[in-house]
Design a protein around this motif. Structure first.
Motif, PDB file in Angstrom:
ATOM      1  N   THR A 190       0.826  -1.205   0.000  1.00 31.53           N
ATOM      2  CA  THR A 190       0.000   0.000   0.000  1.00 31.53           C
ATOM      3  C   THR A 190       0.864   1.260   0.000  1.00 31.53           C
ATOM      4  OG1 THR A 190      -1.776  -1.139   1.168  1.00 31.53           O
ATOM      5  CG2 THR A 190      -1.783   1.269   1.266  1.00 31.53           C
ATOM      6  N   ALA A 191       1.926   1.254   0.809  1.00 32.60           N
ATOM      7  CA  ALA A 191       2.803   2.429   0.882  1.00 32.60           C
ATOM      8  C   ALA A 191       3.467   2.709  -0.460  1.00 32.60           C
ATOM      9  CB  ALA A 191       3.858   2.217   1.961  1.00 32.60           C
ATOM     10  N   ARG A 192       3.850   1.659  -1.180  1.00 31.80           N
ATOM     11  CA  ARG A 192       4.545   1.840  -2.468  1.00 31.80           C
ATOM     12  C   ARG A 192       3.653   2.503  -3.513  1.00 31.80           C
ATOM     13  NH1 ARG A 192       9.599  -0.607  -2.743  1.00 31.80           N
ATOM     14  NH2 ARG A 192       9.590  -0.391  -4.996  1.00 31.80           N
ATOM     15  N   GLU A 193       2.350   2.373  -3.346  1.00 28.20           N
ATOM     16  CA  GLU A 193       1.423   3.011  -4.295  1.00 28.20           C
ATOM     17  C   GLU A 193       1.547   4.527  -4.264  1.00 28.20           C
ATOM     18  OE1 GLU A 193      -2.361   1.500  -3.157  1.00 28.20           O
ATOM     19  OE2 GLU A 193      -1.944  -0.549  -3.856  1.00 28.20           O
ATOM     20  N   SER A 194       2.054   5.071  -3.144  1.00 32.16           N
ATOM     21  CA  SER A 194       2.243   6.522  -3.054  1.00 32.16           C
ATOM     22  C   SER A 194       3.719   6.902  -2.968  1.00 32.16           C
ATOM     23  CB  SER A 194       1.476   7.069  -1.840  1.00 32.16           C
ATOM     24  OG  SER A 194       1.846   6.405  -0.652  1.00 32.16           O
ATOM     25  N   GLY A 195       4.613   5.971  -3.402  1.00 29.00           N
ATOM     26  CA  GLY A 195       6.030   6.292  -3.496  1.00 29.00           C
ATOM     27  C   GLY A 195       6.836   6.057  -2.232  1.00 29.00           C
ATOM     28  N   TRP A 196       6.255   5.343  -1.259  1.00 29.13           N
ATOM     29  CA  TRP A 196       6.947   5.073  -0.004  1.00 29.13           C
ATOM     30  C   TRP A 196       7.046   3.566   0.233  1.00 29.13           C
ATOM     31  CZ3 TRP A 196       9.106   9.238   2.240  1.00 29.13           C
ATOM     32  CH2 TRP A 196       8.582  10.498   1.924  1.00 29.13           C
ATOM     33  N   GLU A 197       7.833   3.176   1.213  1.00 26.96           N
ATOM     34  CA  GLU A 197       7.916   1.774   1.594  1.00 26.96           C
ATOM     35  C   GLU A 197       8.281   1.686   3.077  1.00 26.96           C
ATOM     36  OE1 GLU A 197      10.927   0.332  -1.089  1.00 26.96           O
ATOM     37  OE2 GLU A 197      12.548   0.735   0.326  1.00 26.96           O
ATOM     38  N   ILE A 198       8.074   0.525   3.684  1.00 28.48           N
ATOM     39  CA  ILE A 198       8.456   0.370   5.084  1.00 28.48           C
ATOM     40  C   ILE A 198       9.979   0.339   5.191  1.00 28.48           C
ATOM     41  CG2 ILE A 198       6.330  -0.728   5.863  1.00 28.48           C
ATOM     42  CD1 ILE A 198       7.614  -3.422   5.559  1.00 28.48           C
ATOM     43  N   ARG A 199      10.488   0.825   6.306  1.00 29.23           N
ATOM     44  CA  ARG A 199      11.939   0.945   6.470  1.00 29.23           C
ATOM     45  C   ARG A 199      12.617  -0.395   6.704  1.00 29.23           C
ATOM     46  NH1 ARG A 199      13.351   6.305  10.167  1.00 29.23           N
ATOM     47  NH2 ARG A 199      12.614   7.856   8.656  1.00 29.23           N
ATOM     48  N   MET A 200      11.999  -1.249   7.492  1.00 30.56           N
ATOM     49  CA  MET A 200      12.622  -2.532   7.807  1.00 30.56           C
ATOM     50  C   MET A 200      11.537  -3.553   8.107  1.00 30.56           C
ATOM     51  SD  MET A 200      14.058  -1.749  11.637  1.00 30.56           S
ATOM     52  CE  MET A 200      14.496  -0.042  11.257  1.00 30.56           C
ATOM     53  N   ALA A 201      11.900  -4.818   7.935  1.00 31.76           N
ATOM     54  CA  ALA A 201      10.949  -5.899   8.181  1.00 31.76           C
ATOM     55  C   ALA A 201      11.718  -7.183   8.460  1.00 31.76           C
ATOM     56  CB  ALA A 201      10.041  -6.101   6.969  1.00 31.76           C
ATOM     57  N   PRO A 202      11.131  -8.086   9.233  1.00 32.94           N
ATOM     58  CA  PRO A 202      11.756  -9.394   9.416  1.00 32.94           C
ATOM     59  C   PRO A 202      11.604 -10.221   8.146  1.00 32.94           C
ATOM     60  CG  PRO A 202       9.589  -9.374  10.418  1.00 32.94           C
ATOM     61  CD  PRO A 202       9.843  -7.973   9.922  1.00 32.94           C
ATOM     62  N   SER A 203      12.322 -11.329   8.085  1.00 29.67           N
ATOM     63  CA  SER A 203      12.209 -12.193   6.902  1.00 29.67           C
ATOM     64  C   SER A 203      10.826 -12.823   6.800  1.00 29.67           C
ATOM     65  CB  SER A 203      13.285 -13.285   6.941  1.00 29.67           C
ATOM     66  OG  SER A 203      13.187 -14.053   8.128  1.00 29.67           O
ATOM     67  N   THR A 204      10.051 -12.754   7.867  1.00 26.17           N
ATOM     68  CA  THR A 204       8.682 -13.288   7.887  1.00 26.17           C
ATOM     69  C   THR A 204       7.649 -12.243   7.475  1.00 26.17           C
ATOM     70  OG1 THR A 204       8.592 -12.722  10.241  1.00 26.17           O
ATOM     71  CG2 THR A 204       9.190 -15.000   9.686  1.00 26.17           C
ATOM     72  N   TYR A 205       8.082 -11.196   6.761  1.00 20.73           N
ATOM     73  CA  TYR A 205       7.216 -10.040   6.511  1.00 20.73           C
ATOM     74  C   TYR A 205       5.923 -10.390   5.781  1.00 20.73           C
ATOM     75  CZ  TYR A 205       9.149 -10.216   1.807  1.00 20.73           C
ATOM     76  OH  TYR A 205       9.516 -10.640   0.556  1.00 20.73           O
ATOM     77  N   ARG A 206       5.878 -11.498   5.054  1.00 20.85           N
ATOM     78  CA  ARG A 206       4.635 -11.855   4.349  1.00 20.85           C
ATOM     79  C   ARG A 206       3.499 -12.126   5.334  1.00 20.85           C
ATOM     80  NH1 ARG A 206       5.302 -13.417  -1.284  1.00 20.85           N
ATOM     81  NH2 ARG A 206       7.491 -13.832  -1.760  1.00 20.85           N
ATOM     82  N   THR A 207       3.843 -12.694   6.475  1.00 22.47           N
ATOM     83  CA  THR A 207       2.812 -13.069   7.448  1.00 22.47           C
ATOM     84  C   THR A 207       2.867 -12.260   8.742  1.00 22.47           C
ATOM     85  OG1 THR A 207       4.262 -14.846   8.227  1.00 22.47           O
ATOM     86  CG2 THR A 207       2.587 -15.431   6.611  1.00 22.47           C
ATOM     87  N   ALA A 208       4.032 -11.702   9.077  1.00 24.61           N
ATOM     88  CA  ALA A 208       4.190 -10.984  10.349  1.00 24.61           C
ATOM     89  C   ALA A 208       3.341  -9.721  10.373  1.00 24.61           C
ATOM     90  CB  ALA A 208       5.655 -10.639  10.570  1.00 24.61           C
TER      91      ALA A 208
ATOM     92  N   GLY B  15      14.746  -5.769  14.327  1.00 22.63           N
ATOM     93  CA  GLY B  15      15.237  -5.217  13.068  1.00 22.63           C
ATOM     94  C   GLY B  15      15.074  -6.254  11.979  1.00 22.63           C
ATOM     95  N   GLY B  16      15.793  -6.071  10.878  1.00 27.27           N
ATOM     96  CA  GLY B  16      15.694  -7.043   9.799  1.00 27.27           C
ATOM     97  C   GLY B  16      16.129  -6.457   8.477  1.00 27.27           C
ATOM     98  N   ILE B  17      15.456  -6.882   7.427  1.00 32.44           N
ATOM     99  CA  ILE B  17      15.757  -6.407   6.082  1.00 32.44           C
ATOM    100  C   ILE B  17      15.500  -4.899   6.052  1.00 32.44           C
ATOM    101  CG2 ILE B  17      15.137  -6.625   3.639  1.00 32.44           C
ATOM    102  CD1 ILE B  17      14.041  -9.477   4.432  1.00 32.44           C
TER     103      ILE B  17
END
Length: 450
Positions: A130-148, A159-161
Protein backbone atom coordinates in the motif's frame (compact mmCIF):
# COMPACT_ATOMS: atom_id res chain seq x y z
CA UNK A 1 2.10 -7.59 41.79
CA UNK A 2 0.51 -10.99 41.28
CA UNK A 3 0.58 -13.14 38.17
CA UNK A 4 -1.45 -16.22 39.10
CA UNK A 5 -4.86 -16.65 37.56
CA UNK A 6 -7.83 -17.40 39.78
CA UNK A 7 -10.20 -20.18 38.76
CA UNK A 8 -12.42 -18.87 35.99
CA UNK A 9 -15.91 -19.85 34.95
CA UNK A 10 -15.21 -19.67 31.23
CA UNK A 11 -18.88 -19.80 30.24
CA UNK A 12 -19.54 -16.68 32.28
CA UNK A 13 -16.39 -15.03 30.92
CA UNK A 14 -17.29 -15.77 27.28
CA UNK A 15 -20.84 -14.55 27.86
CA UNK A 16 -19.40 -11.22 29.01
CA UNK A 17 -17.76 -10.90 25.57
CA UNK A 18 -20.91 -11.44 23.51
CA UNK A 19 -20.30 -10.16 19.98
CA UNK A 20 -16.51 -10.60 20.12
CA UNK A 21 -15.02 -13.58 18.27
CA UNK A 22 -13.99 -16.30 20.72
CA UNK A 23 -12.28 -19.61 19.89
CA UNK A 24 -12.63 -22.48 22.36
CA UNK A 25 -11.70 -25.45 20.14
CA UNK A 26 -8.77 -27.09 21.95
CA UNK A 27 -6.73 -27.78 18.80
CA UNK A 28 -7.09 -24.21 17.55
CA UNK A 29 -6.29 -22.76 20.97
CA UNK A 30 -3.17 -24.93 21.19
CA UNK A 31 -2.05 -23.85 17.72
CA UNK A 32 -2.55 -20.17 18.52
CA UNK A 33 -0.60 -20.55 21.77
CA UNK A 34 2.63 -21.26 19.88
CA UNK A 35 5.36 -19.46 17.96
CA UNK A 36 8.70 -20.56 16.48
CA UNK A 37 10.41 -21.12 19.84
CA UNK A 38 10.88 -24.67 18.58
CA UNK A 39 14.03 -23.36 16.84
CA UNK A 40 15.51 -23.76 20.34
CA UNK A 41 15.70 -27.29 21.78
CA UNK A 42 15.88 -25.71 25.23
CA UNK A 43 12.70 -23.64 24.82
CA UNK A 44 11.00 -26.56 23.10
CA UNK A 45 11.40 -28.52 26.32
CA UNK A 46 10.66 -25.64 28.72
CA UNK A 47 7.49 -24.49 26.95
CA UNK A 48 6.06 -27.90 26.08
CA UNK A 49 2.35 -28.08 26.86
CA UNK A 50 1.97 -24.36 27.58
CA UNK A 51 -1.37 -23.29 26.10
CA UNK A 52 -4.07 -20.73 26.70
CA UNK A 53 -7.62 -21.52 27.79
CA UNK A 54 -9.38 -19.57 25.02
CA UNK A 55 -8.51 -17.32 22.08
CA UNK A 56 -10.21 -13.95 21.62
CA UNK A 57 -10.02 -12.08 18.31
CA UNK A 58 -11.13 -8.46 18.64
CA UNK A 59 -11.91 -6.53 15.47
CA UNK A 60 -11.87 -3.02 16.96
CA UNK A 61 -10.26 -1.09 19.77
CA UNK A 62 -13.65 -0.96 21.50
CA UNK A 63 -13.65 -4.76 21.57
CA UNK A 64 -10.10 -4.79 22.96
CA UNK A 65 -11.27 -2.53 25.79
CA UNK A 66 -14.13 -4.93 26.54
CA UNK A 67 -11.75 -7.90 26.65
CA UNK A 68 -9.34 -5.99 28.88
CA UNK A 69 -12.14 -5.08 31.29
CA UNK A 70 -13.30 -8.71 31.53
CA UNK A 71 -9.74 -9.98 32.07
CA UNK A 72 -9.15 -7.42 34.83
CA UNK A 73 -12.48 -8.26 36.48
CA UNK A 74 -11.85 -12.01 36.49
CA UNK A 75 -8.04 -11.73 36.94
CA UNK A 76 -7.37 -13.63 33.73
CA UNK A 77 -3.83 -13.59 32.26
CA UNK A 78 -3.57 -12.11 28.75
CA UNK A 79 -1.00 -13.07 26.14
CA UNK A 80 -1.10 -10.91 23.01
CA UNK A 81 -0.12 -12.36 19.64
CA UNK A 82 0.16 -11.17 16.06
CA UNK A 83 1.07 -13.87 13.55
CA UNK A 84 3.18 -15.87 16.00
CA UNK A 85 6.37 -15.64 13.93
CA UNK A 86 8.63 -14.86 16.92
CA UNK A 87 11.28 -17.26 18.15
CA UNK A 88 11.56 -16.84 21.92
CA UNK A 89 8.17 -17.91 23.22
CA UNK A 90 7.07 -14.28 23.44
CA UNK A 91 3.45 -15.22 22.73
CA UNK A 92 3.44 -18.58 24.53
CA UNK A 93 1.31 -18.29 27.70
CA UNK A 94 2.98 -19.59 30.86
CA UNK A 95 -0.19 -19.41 32.96
CA UNK A 96 -3.03 -20.14 30.53
CA UNK A 97 -5.73 -17.52 30.24
CA UNK A 98 -6.68 -15.54 27.15
CA UNK A 99 -4.70 -15.54 23.92
CA UNK A 100 -5.51 -12.12 22.45
CA UNK A 101 -5.12 -12.55 18.70
CA UNK A 102 -4.85 -9.10 17.08
CA UNK A 103 -4.83 -10.31 13.47
CA UNK A 104 -8.32 -9.01 12.67
CA UNK A 105 -7.32 -5.39 13.28
CA UNK A 106 -5.98 -4.75 9.78
CA UNK A 107 -6.89 -1.18 8.89
CA UNK A 108 -4.33 1.17 7.39
CA UNK A 109 -5.69 4.40 8.84
CA UNK A 110 -3.72 6.95 6.80
CA UNK A 111 -0.49 7.59 4.91
CA UNK A 112 0.80 11.14 4.49
CA UNK A 113 4.17 12.91 4.25
CA UNK A 114 6.18 9.72 4.71
CA UNK A 115 4.31 8.57 7.82
CA UNK A 116 1.73 5.80 8.18
CA UNK A 117 -0.82 5.08 10.93
CA UNK A 118 -2.03 1.49 11.16
CA UNK A 119 -3.80 -0.97 13.39
CA UNK A 120 -1.65 -3.59 15.07
CA UNK A 121 -2.79 -6.56 12.97
CA UNK A 122 -1.73 -5.13 9.60
CA UNK A 123 0.65 -7.50 7.82
CA UNK A 124 3.98 -5.94 6.87
CA UNK A 125 3.81 -7.09 3.25
CA UNK A 126 0.34 -5.58 2.83
CA UNK A 127 1.51 -2.34 4.42
CA UNK A 128 4.54 -2.19 2.14
CA UNK A 129 2.41 -2.78 -0.95
CA UNK A 130 0.00 0.00 0.00
CA UNK A 131 2.80 2.43 0.88
CA UNK A 132 4.54 1.84 -2.47
CA UNK A 133 1.42 3.01 -4.29
CA UNK A 134 2.24 6.52 -3.05
CA UNK A 135 6.03 6.29 -3.50
CA UNK A 136 6.95 5.07 0.00
CA UNK A 137 7.92 1.77 1.59
CA UNK A 138 8.46 0.37 5.08
CA UNK A 139 11.94 0.95 6.47
CA UNK A 140 12.62 -2.53 7.81
CA UNK A 141 10.95 -5.90 8.18
CA UNK A 142 11.76 -9.39 9.42
CA UNK A 143 12.21 -12.19 6.90
CA UNK A 144 8.68 -13.29 7.89
CA UNK A 145 7.22 -10.04 6.51
CA UNK A 146 4.64 -11.85 4.35
CA UNK A 147 2.81 -13.07 7.45
CA UNK A 148 4.19 -10.98 10.35
CA UNK A 149 2.07 -8.15 11.75
CA UNK A 150 3.37 -4.67 12.54
CA UNK A 151 2.23 -4.94 16.16
CA UNK A 152 4.01 -8.26 16.63
CA UNK A 153 7.16 -6.93 14.97
CA UNK A 154 7.34 -3.94 17.31
CA UNK A 155 6.45 -5.95 20.42
CA UNK A 156 8.79 -8.86 19.74
CA UNK A 157 11.21 -7.96 16.96
CA UNK A 158 14.24 -5.72 16.71
CA UNK A 159 15.24 -5.22 13.07
CA UNK A 160 15.69 -7.04 9.80
CA UNK A 161 15.76 -6.41 6.08
CA UNK A 162 16.43 -2.66 5.83
CA UNK A 163 18.46 -2.44 9.06
CA UNK A 164 21.62 -1.94 6.97
CA UNK A 165 20.29 1.57 6.32
CA UNK A 166 17.87 2.38 9.13
CA UNK A 167 19.30 0.55 12.12
CA UNK A 168 16.91 -1.14 14.51
CA UNK A 169 13.40 -0.47 15.76
CA UNK A 170 14.72 0.87 19.06
CA UNK A 171 16.71 3.64 17.31
CA UNK A 172 15.18 7.06 17.82
CA UNK A 173 12.89 7.99 14.93
CA UNK A 174 11.95 4.48 13.75
CA UNK A 175 8.78 4.39 15.84
CA UNK A 176 6.77 7.58 16.21
CA UNK A 177 3.69 6.62 18.23
CA UNK A 178 1.90 3.71 19.87
CA UNK A 179 -1.60 3.40 21.21
CA UNK A 180 -2.00 0.84 23.97
CA UNK A 181 -4.91 -0.49 26.00
CA UNK A 182 -4.36 -0.97 29.74
CA UNK A 183 -5.48 -3.87 31.94
CA UNK A 184 -6.93 -1.81 34.78
CA UNK A 185 -10.38 -2.15 36.34
CA UNK A 186 -11.46 0.52 33.89
CA UNK A 187 -9.14 0.02 30.90
CA UNK A 188 -7.89 3.06 29.00
CA UNK A 189 -6.45 3.59 25.53
CA UNK A 190 -3.23 5.57 25.98
CA UNK A 191 -1.29 7.33 23.19
CA UNK A 192 2.50 7.25 23.57
CA UNK A 193 4.58 9.54 21.35
CA UNK A 194 8.26 10.33 20.88
CA UNK A 195 10.62 8.72 23.38
CA UNK A 196 7.65 7.46 25.42
CA UNK A 197 7.15 4.68 22.85
CA UNK A 198 10.15 2.92 24.43
CA UNK A 199 7.94 2.11 27.44
CA UNK A 200 6.27 -0.52 25.25
CA UNK A 201 8.70 -1.15 22.37
CA UNK A 202 10.14 -4.70 22.34
CA UNK A 203 8.48 -5.59 25.64
CA UNK A 204 6.67 -8.75 24.47
CA UNK A 205 3.23 -7.45 25.37
CA UNK A 206 3.93 -7.32 29.10
CA UNK A 207 2.93 -3.68 29.55
CA UNK A 208 0.21 -2.71 27.13
CA UNK A 209 -1.97 -4.12 24.36
CA UNK A 210 -0.79 -2.33 21.20
CA UNK A 211 -3.79 -1.37 19.06
CA UNK A 212 -2.35 1.29 16.73
CA UNK A 213 1.10 2.36 15.56
CA UNK A 214 2.57 5.31 13.70
CA UNK A 215 5.83 4.70 11.86
CA UNK A 216 7.93 6.69 9.40
CA UNK A 217 8.34 5.32 5.91
CA UNK A 218 11.26 5.41 3.46
CA UNK A 219 11.34 6.56 -0.16
CA UNK A 220 10.50 3.55 -2.32
CA UNK A 221 13.27 2.27 -4.59
CA UNK A 222 13.28 -0.29 -7.37
CA UNK A 223 15.31 -3.07 -5.73
CA UNK A 224 17.58 -5.62 -7.43
CA UNK A 225 18.41 -8.96 -5.81
CA UNK A 226 21.86 -10.52 -6.33
CA UNK A 227 24.00 -13.45 -5.23
CA UNK A 228 27.79 -13.09 -5.25
CA UNK A 229 29.94 -16.14 -4.45
CA UNK A 230 33.47 -16.30 -3.03
CA UNK A 231 36.11 -18.98 -2.53
CA UNK A 232 37.01 -17.62 0.92
CA UNK A 233 34.56 -16.73 3.70
CA UNK A 234 36.53 -13.85 5.20
CA UNK A 235 36.91 -12.28 1.77
CA UNK A 236 33.11 -12.43 1.48
CA UNK A 237 32.81 -10.83 4.93
CA UNK A 238 35.19 -8.00 3.99
CA UNK A 239 33.21 -7.49 0.77
CA UNK A 240 30.02 -7.18 2.84
CA UNK A 241 31.66 -4.62 5.11
CA UNK A 242 32.97 -2.62 2.14
CA UNK A 243 29.52 -2.54 0.54
CA UNK A 244 27.98 -1.52 3.85
CA UNK A 245 30.53 1.29 4.22
CA UNK A 246 29.87 2.60 0.69
CA UNK A 247 27.59 5.44 1.75
CA UNK A 248 26.78 6.46 -1.82
CA UNK A 249 25.24 3.06 -2.62
CA UNK A 250 21.64 2.47 -1.59
CA UNK A 251 21.09 -0.99 -0.12
CA UNK A 252 18.45 -2.93 1.76
CA UNK A 253 20.22 -6.19 2.57
CA UNK A 254 23.79 -7.49 2.94
CA UNK A 255 23.90 -11.09 4.14
CA UNK A 256 27.02 -13.27 4.07
CA UNK A 257 26.94 -17.05 4.50
CA UNK A 258 29.82 -19.38 5.20
CA UNK A 259 29.74 -22.75 3.49
CA UNK A 260 27.92 -25.12 3.97
CA UNK A 261 24.92 -22.88 4.79
CA UNK A 262 23.99 -22.18 1.12
CA UNK A 263 23.62 -25.94 0.59
CA UNK A 264 20.46 -25.78 2.75
CA UNK A 265 18.76 -23.50 0.19
CA UNK A 266 17.29 -26.05 -2.22
CA UNK A 267 15.74 -23.43 -4.52
CA UNK A 268 19.10 -21.62 -4.98
CA UNK A 269 21.63 -24.46 -5.24
CA UNK A 270 22.07 -23.97 -8.99
CA UNK A 271 23.50 -20.48 -8.32
CA UNK A 272 25.97 -21.42 -5.58
CA UNK A 273 28.64 -24.04 -6.25
CA UNK A 274 29.45 -26.61 -3.62
CA UNK A 275 31.76 -25.27 -0.90
CA UNK A 276 31.29 -21.68 -2.06
CA UNK A 277 30.58 -18.87 0.39
CA UNK A 278 27.88 -16.42 -0.64
CA UNK A 279 26.69 -12.85 -0.22
CA UNK A 280 22.98 -12.16 -0.73
CA UNK A 281 22.32 -8.54 -1.64
CA UNK A 282 19.36 -6.26 -2.25
CA UNK A 283 20.50 -2.94 -3.72
CA UNK A 284 18.75 -0.08 -5.47
CA UNK A 285 18.73 -0.18 -9.24
CA UNK A 286 20.54 3.18 -9.28
CA UNK A 287 23.53 1.63 -7.45
CA UNK A 288 23.82 -1.36 -9.77
CA UNK A 289 26.29 0.21 -12.19
CA UNK A 290 29.04 0.62 -9.60
CA UNK A 291 28.60 -2.80 -7.95
CA UNK A 292 30.64 -4.90 -10.43
CA UNK A 293 33.79 -2.90 -9.63
CA UNK A 294 33.43 -3.74 -5.93
CA UNK A 295 32.74 -7.40 -6.69
CA UNK A 296 35.85 -7.55 -8.87
CA UNK A 297 37.95 -5.87 -6.18
CA UNK A 298 37.18 -8.75 -3.80
CA UNK A 299 37.35 -11.55 -6.37
CA UNK A 300 33.67 -12.38 -6.17
CA UNK A 301 31.51 -13.93 -8.86
CA UNK A 302 28.02 -12.65 -9.66
CA UNK A 303 25.86 -15.76 -10.12
CA UNK A 304 22.29 -14.49 -9.75
CA UNK A 305 20.49 -11.25 -10.52
CA UNK A 306 16.78 -10.52 -10.34
CA UNK A 307 15.54 -7.21 -11.68
CA UNK A 308 13.22 -4.84 -9.88
CA UNK A 309 10.64 -5.52 -12.58
CA UNK A 310 10.56 -9.17 -11.49
CA UNK A 311 10.14 -8.37 -7.79
CA UNK A 312 7.51 -10.64 -6.30
CA UNK A 313 8.04 -13.34 -8.91
CA UNK A 314 9.66 -16.65 -8.00
CA UNK A 315 12.02 -16.86 -5.05
CA UNK A 316 12.70 -13.84 -2.87
CA UNK A 317 16.23 -13.63 -1.50
CA UNK A 318 15.05 -11.93 1.67
CA UNK A 319 13.27 -15.14 2.61
CA UNK A 320 16.60 -16.95 2.90
CA UNK A 321 18.11 -14.40 5.27
CA UNK A 322 17.77 -13.36 8.91
CA UNK A 323 15.96 -16.16 10.75
CA UNK A 324 14.57 -17.71 7.58
CA UNK A 325 18.11 -19.07 7.23
CA UNK A 326 17.55 -21.11 10.39
CA UNK A 327 14.17 -22.27 9.10
CA UNK A 328 15.69 -23.57 5.84
CA UNK A 329 18.58 -25.28 7.65
CA UNK A 330 16.26 -26.96 10.14
CA UNK A 331 14.09 -28.29 7.32
CA UNK A 332 17.16 -30.32 6.29
CA UNK A 333 18.63 -31.01 9.75
CA UNK A 334 16.29 -30.50 12.72
CA UNK A 335 19.20 -30.69 15.20
CA UNK A 336 20.43 -27.29 14.05
CA UNK A 337 19.71 -24.29 16.26
CA UNK A 338 21.14 -20.76 16.29
CA UNK A 339 22.65 -17.82 18.15
CA UNK A 340 22.22 -14.06 17.80
CA UNK A 341 25.40 -12.05 18.09
CA UNK A 342 26.80 -8.56 17.72
CA UNK A 343 30.56 -8.17 17.37
CA UNK A 344 32.63 -5.40 19.01
CA UNK A 345 32.64 -2.42 16.65
CA UNK A 346 36.37 -1.71 17.04
CA UNK A 347 37.43 -5.19 15.85
CA UNK A 348 34.30 -6.73 14.38
CA UNK A 349 35.69 -8.65 11.40
CA UNK A 350 38.73 -9.69 13.40
CA UNK A 351 36.41 -11.25 15.99
CA UNK A 352 34.24 -12.80 13.26
CA UNK A 353 37.33 -14.53 11.89
CA UNK A 354 38.37 -15.69 15.36
CA UNK A 355 34.97 -17.34 15.92
CA UNK A 356 34.87 -18.76 12.41
CA UNK A 357 38.29 -20.40 12.78
CA UNK A 358 37.75 -21.55 16.37
CA UNK A 359 34.39 -23.31 15.94
CA UNK A 360 34.53 -24.44 12.32
CA UNK A 361 31.36 -26.15 11.13
CA UNK A 362 29.99 -26.54 14.66
CA UNK A 363 28.99 -22.86 14.57
CA UNK A 364 28.34 -21.92 10.95
CA UNK A 365 28.80 -18.21 10.31
CA UNK A 366 25.82 -16.21 9.04
CA UNK A 367 26.36 -12.44 9.00
CA UNK A 368 23.71 -9.74 8.69
CA UNK A 369 25.21 -6.27 8.27
CA UNK A 370 23.29 -3.57 10.13
CA UNK A 371 23.74 0.08 11.01
CA UNK A 372 24.34 0.47 14.75
CA UNK A 373 25.08 3.84 16.35
CA UNK A 374 25.89 5.33 12.95
CA UNK A 375 28.35 2.69 11.74
CA UNK A 376 27.88 -0.51 9.76
CA UNK A 377 28.71 -3.63 11.74
CA UNK A 378 28.21 -7.36 11.22
CA UNK A 379 25.58 -8.96 13.39
CA UNK A 380 25.25 -12.73 13.22
CA UNK A 381 22.64 -15.44 13.40
CA UNK A 382 25.07 -18.33 13.49
CA UNK A 383 23.76 -21.84 12.90
CA UNK A 384 24.79 -24.19 15.69
CA UNK A 385 25.02 -27.96 15.45
CA UNK A 386 23.34 -28.67 18.76
CA UNK A 387 24.55 -31.50 20.98
CA UNK A 388 23.83 -30.60 24.60
CA UNK A 389 22.66 -27.59 26.59
CA UNK A 390 26.01 -27.59 28.39
CA UNK A 391 27.91 -27.33 25.11
CA UNK A 392 25.61 -24.57 23.86
CA UNK A 393 26.31 -22.59 27.03
CA UNK A 394 30.06 -23.13 26.54
CA UNK A 395 29.77 -21.70 23.03
CA UNK A 396 27.88 -18.67 24.37
CA UNK A 397 30.43 -18.10 27.15
CA UNK A 398 33.35 -18.25 24.71
CA UNK A 399 31.73 -15.60 22.53
CA UNK A 400 31.01 -13.35 25.49
CA UNK A 401 34.55 -13.77 26.88
CA UNK A 402 35.82 -12.43 23.56
CA UNK A 403 33.64 -9.34 23.53
CA UNK A 404 30.72 -10.68 21.49
CA UNK A 405 27.28 -9.57 22.68
CA UNK A 406 24.88 -12.54 22.67
CA UNK A 407 21.13 -11.90 22.55
CA UNK A 408 20.32 -15.37 23.82
CA UNK A 409 17.44 -16.91 21.83
CA UNK A 410 17.21 -19.87 24.22
CA UNK A 411 15.30 -18.15 27.03
CA UNK A 412 11.76 -16.82 27.42
CA UNK A 413 12.84 -14.30 30.07
CA UNK A 414 13.18 -10.77 28.65
CA UNK A 415 16.27 -9.86 30.69
CA UNK A 416 18.11 -13.11 29.92
CA UNK A 417 17.79 -12.58 26.18
CA UNK A 418 18.92 -9.41 24.48
CA UNK A 419 17.74 -6.98 27.14
CA UNK A 420 20.04 -8.06 30.03
CA UNK A 421 18.09 -5.78 32.36
CA UNK A 422 14.57 -4.41 32.26
CA UNK A 423 14.23 -0.69 31.57
CA UNK A 424 13.06 0.94 34.84
CA UNK A 425 10.68 3.13 32.84
CA UNK A 426 9.08 0.01 31.35
CA UNK A 427 8.66 -1.52 34.79
CA UNK A 428 7.15 1.70 36.13
CA UNK A 429 4.76 1.87 33.17
CA UNK A 430 3.79 -1.79 33.65
CA UNK A 431 2.88 -1.20 37.28
CA UNK A 432 0.57 1.60 36.17
CA UNK A 433 -1.16 -0.13 33.24
CA UNK A 434 -1.18 -3.70 34.62
CA UNK A 435 -1.79 -3.47 38.38
CA UNK A 436 -2.75 -7.15 38.70
CA UNK A 437 0.26 -8.49 36.74
CA UNK A 438 -1.93 -10.17 34.12
CA UNK A 439 -0.04 -9.25 30.93
CA UNK A 440 2.10 -12.15 29.68
CA UNK A 441 3.10 -13.10 33.24
CA UNK A 442 6.32 -14.97 33.96
CA UNK A 443 8.48 -13.30 31.32
CA UNK A 444 10.13 -10.61 33.54
CA UNK A 445 12.74 -11.73 36.03
CA UNK A 446 12.56 -8.49 38.01
CA UNK A 447 8.94 -9.24 38.97
CA UNK A 448 9.26 -12.93 39.77
CA UNK A 449 9.93 -12.47 43.47
CA UNK A 450 7.18 -9.87 43.90
Amino acid sequence: MTSTAVKVDWEVFVAALAGVEVITDAAQVAKLSQDYHTFSPILQHQLAGKVGDIVVRPATEAEVLRVAAACAQYRVPVTVRGAGTGNYGQCVPLHGGVILDMSRMQRILWIEKGVVRVEAGVKLAALDKTARESGWEIRMAPSTYRTATIGGFVAGGSGGIGSITYGQLRDRGNLLALKVVTLEDEPRAIELRGDDVQKVNHAWGVNGIITELEIPLAPAYPWVELIVTFDDFMTAAHFGQALGDADGMVKKLITVFASPIPSYFAALRQYISEEAHAAFLIVAESSLEVLPGLIQEYGGKLTYQKSAQDAGKGVNLGEFTWNHTTLHARSVDSSITYLQSLFPADKSLQTVEQMYRYFGDEVMMHLEFIRANGVVVPAALQLVRYTTEERLNEIIRYHEANGVFIANPHTYIIEDGGRKQMDPEQLKFKQMVDPYGLMNPGKIKALMAS
